[in-house]
Scaffold this motif. Structure first.
Motif, PDB file in Angstrom:
ATOM      1  N   SER A   1      41.345  26.701  40.100  1.00  7.19           N
ATOM      2  CA  SER A   1      42.201  26.257  41.198  1.00  7.19           C
ATOM      3  C   SER A   1      42.689  24.826  41.035  1.00  7.19           C
TER       4      SER A   1
ATOM      5  N   THR B   1      46.916  29.709  41.123  1.00 10.74           N
ATOM      6  CA  THR B   1      45.936  29.216  40.151  1.00 10.74           C
ATOM      7  C   THR B   1      46.657  28.385  39.094  1.00 10.74           C
TER       8      THR B   1
ATOM      9  N   LEU C   1      37.958  30.204  50.408  1.00 10.40           N
ATOM     10  CA  LEU C   1      37.985  31.223  49.360  1.00 10.40           C
ATOM     11  C   LEU C   1      37.548  32.550  49.957  1.00 10.40           C
TER      12      LEU C   1
ATOM     13  N   ASP D   1      32.357  36.490  39.583  1.00 10.33           N
ATOM     14  CA  ASP D   1      33.333  35.734  38.817  1.00 10.33           C
ATOM     15  C   ASP D   1      34.290  36.672  38.079  1.00 10.33           C
ATOM     16  N   PRO D   2      35.603  36.482  38.224  1.00 13.27           N
ATOM     17  CA  PRO D   2      36.554  37.273  37.436  1.00 13.27           C
ATOM     18  C   PRO D   2      36.301  37.070  35.942  1.00 13.27           C
TER      19      PRO D   2
ATOM     20  N   ASP E   1      34.422  37.327  47.910  1.00 13.69           N
ATOM     21  CA  ASP E   1      34.185  37.974  46.617  1.00 13.69           C
ATOM     22  C   ASP E   1      34.323  36.988  45.460  1.00 13.69           C
ATOM     23  N   ARG E   2      35.177  35.927  45.624  1.00 17.92           N
ATOM     24  CA  ARG E   2      35.290  34.932  44.541  1.00 17.92           C
ATOM     25  C   ARG E   2      34.014  34.109  44.422  1.00 17.92           C
TER      26      ARG E   2
ATOM     27  N   ASP F   1      47.125  30.017  47.194  1.00 15.37           N
ATOM     28  CA  ASP F   1      46.450  30.981  46.327  1.00 15.37           C
ATOM     29  C   ASP F   1      46.850  30.831  44.862  1.00 15.37           C
TER      30      ASP F   1
END
Length: 424
Positions: free
Chosen positions: A233, A267, A192, A200-201, A195-196, A265
């Motif tokens: 994911s 999702t 990953l 958290d988005p 930043d992930r 990548d």
């Protein structure tokens, strides 16, 4: 069917009273939800309700998860003695959290067996006393249509372990692998961007070191004692039997699953599938159909079906059937608070599960992203002939399946079709 419907309503009335007496006024919202469920049952045709009553629970017990484990032998098949020896029990597990030796990150306090400070299970649980999170997630394989199972996953955010290493700089990516028989050729890893891990988005839970599923310790088949769980994911990112985490200055992904032309990548996608339908019916007999919809990162707004008579022309230059006469199915409500399944402790969603109300056990929104929801429809009877049934989703952005990501090797999303014959 009348008897089964009366039994269903009586059971839910009993649950409503029990819940109210146990929790008092705070249970009012839960009782209201059950009454709404009863009203929905009363409004449905008996043959459709009978099909709905046969649906599986929304959460999956651990032993019922579909297994796609890797390794020869698969680590969960090792004897108890061998699993203790190689660190696959809670008493013997440890995790090395170190710099990538080939693309070094600067860590002030790497956690390693060599220095005697590798993270053990008790230390992970100690972190969990302050930082543990719980969230719901459907676990789906990138190249398999049906989900492997759905559960409430619990663990410590990976970023909390990162901070223990006193990171300094040159960290662009994290990758991780699990035990695979001490054979370098069997190592399976995923990765990953950093930043992930750190942030958290919107709407997504954190990446976690997971040790519980549905309120119970992970079993060996599910990756015990500790695995990675990445909420949005597909399964290949959710590495089982975790043994190593590497912080790296590498600028690109290095997932094993990239081999084989896979989109690493991608999702979770939103799509629909059938669960029950009659393969043969009599002319003009109503047709009950049920199914599930996976609500991916783009959410779920609708499920639709289309019954086409075989031999009728398909829409021209429309491979996704966007102009076909689709009709809306019913997305079923969230289960009553004690009907989620999954063999939950006390038969309830654990407190402080992200997206759920502690008092009622109900989700804040439904359908929930990263979960499954059931759907149903009673189609009108048809003249004699052979027909093809198709189903699709409309996501929360208004995109109809298989859009917006129709490509293979990035998660199943092809429109399903089933054959039905109407014959006397």
């Amino acid at each position: 069917m009348a008897d089964s419907l009366e039994t269903f309503l009586a059971e839910h009335s009993r649950l409503s009273r029990r819940y109210f007496l146990k929790h008092g006024v705070a249970a009012a919202a839960g009782v209201t939800a059950l009454h709404q469920l009863q009203a929905e049952v009363l409004s449905r045709a008996p043959e459709l309700q009978q099909a709905i009553d046969q649906l599986e629970s929304n959460l999956t017990i651990q032993k019922a998860f579909r297994d796609v484990s890797r390794g020869n032998p698969k680590p969960h098949t090792l004897s108890e003695e061998k699993r203790k020896e190689v660190g696959l029990t809670r008493e013997t597990w440890s995790l090395e959290v170190i710099s990538d030796p080939d693309n070094k990150a600067r860590l002030g306090n790497p956690l390693s067996k060599a220095t005697g400070n590798a993270l053990d299970f008790n230390s992970l649980l100690k972190l969990g006393e302050q930082h543990a999170v719980r969230f719901s997630k459907v676990m789906t394989c990138l190249n398999i249509r049906d989900p492997l199972g759905t559960g409430i996953w619990e663990g410590v955010p990976l970023r909390e372990i990162l901070w223990l290493t006193k990171p300094r700089d040159n960290i662009r990516r994290v990758f991780f692998n699990g035990y695979h028989n001490d054979d370098p050729k069997q190592i399976f890893q995923s990765s990953l961007p950093i930043d992930r891990v750190l942030e958290d988005p919107p709407g997504l839970p954190p990446v976690i070191l997971c040790y519980k599923l549905n309120g119970q310790w992970l079993n060996p088949e599910r990756g015990a004692p500790v695995r990675i769980v990445v909420p949005e994911s597909y399964g290949f990112k959710n590495v089982k039997w975790l043994t190593h985490v590497y912080f790296s200055n590498l600028f690109h992904a290095n997932d094993t699953y990239a081999n084989g032309n896979n989109d690493i990548d991608s999702t979770l996608k939103t799509y629909a599938s059938t669960l029950s339908f009659p393969k043969q019916v009599k002319p003009l007999q109503p047709i009950p159909v049920t199914g599930y919809a996976q609500s991916g990162t783009s959410g779920l707004a609708k499920v639709q079906v289309w019954m086409q008579k075989n031999g009728d022309s398909l829409p021209e230059d429309d491979s996704f059937f966007t102009t076909a006469p689709w009709v809306d199915a019913e997305i079923l409500s969230a289960p009553a608070s004690d009907h989620w399944g999954g063999d939950l402790p006390e038969n309830r969603i654990p407190n402080d599960t992200i997206g759920f109300d502690n008092k009622t056990g109900q989700p804040h929104v439904w359908p929930m992203p990263l979960m499954k929801a059931h759907w149903a429809i009673l189609l009108p009877g048809l003249p004699a002939g052979k027909y093809t049934l198709r189903c699709r989703t409309i996501d929360a952005n208004g995109k109809a399946q298989p859009l917006p990501r129709p490509f293979r090797k990035s998660g199943h999303v092809a429109i399903e079709k089933k054959e039905i014959e109407v014959t006397a």
